[in-house]
Design an enzyme around this catalytic site. Structure first.
Site, PDB file in Angstrom:
ATOM      1  N   CYS A  26       0.829  -1.209   0.000  1.00  0.00           N
ATOM      2  CA  CYS A  26       0.000   0.000   0.000  1.00  0.00           C
ATOM      3  C   CYS A  26       0.868   1.265   0.000  1.00  0.00           C
ATOM      4  O   CYS A  26       1.582   1.532   0.972  1.00  0.00           O
ATOM      5  CB  CYS A  26      -0.910  -0.043   1.232  1.00  0.00           C
ATOM      6  N   CYS A  29      -0.010   3.803   2.767  1.00  0.00           N
ATOM      7  CA  CYS A  29       0.447   3.267   4.056  1.00  0.00           C
ATOM      8  C   CYS A  29       1.926   3.594   4.258  1.00  0.00           C
ATOM      9  O   CYS A  29       2.339   3.989   5.356  1.00  0.00           O
ATOM     10  CB  CYS A  29       0.248   1.754   4.120  1.00  0.00           C
TER      11      CYS A  29
END
Length: 89
Positions: A26, A29
């Site tokens: 991600c 993230c």
């Protein structure tokens, strides 16, 4: 710290549980890891008010399913009994 241990610690310290559900692939993230989670003010706030956890949603699939996490990152604020207070997706 396990999820259950975080709930117990939050209850003992009268704090909330803050969970960062992430995945290794991600991009946003990784940006949080490099910026927000390195910010001294954010760290101080989390330490004062919450028991904070990072949970890899692909490794903890049952927990991610329990909270209906289907986008990353998903940030949850939980009561010490596991009840969801709010989320940021």
């Amino acid at each position: 710290l396990s999820f259950d241990a975080a709930l117990q610690r939050a209850a003992a310290e009268q704090k909330i549980v803050f969970v960062d559900f992430y995945t290794t692939w991600c991009g946003p993230c990784k940006m949080l890891d490099e910026t927000t989670w390195q910010d001294a003010a954010v760290i101080a706030l989390l330490q004062a008010k919450a028991v904070a956890l990072k949970i890899d949603a692909e490794k903890e699939r049952d927990l991610a399913a329990r909270y209906k996490v289907d986008a990353y990152p998903t940030l949850l604020l939980l009561k010490s009994d596991g009840t969801e207070i709010d989320r940021i997706v």
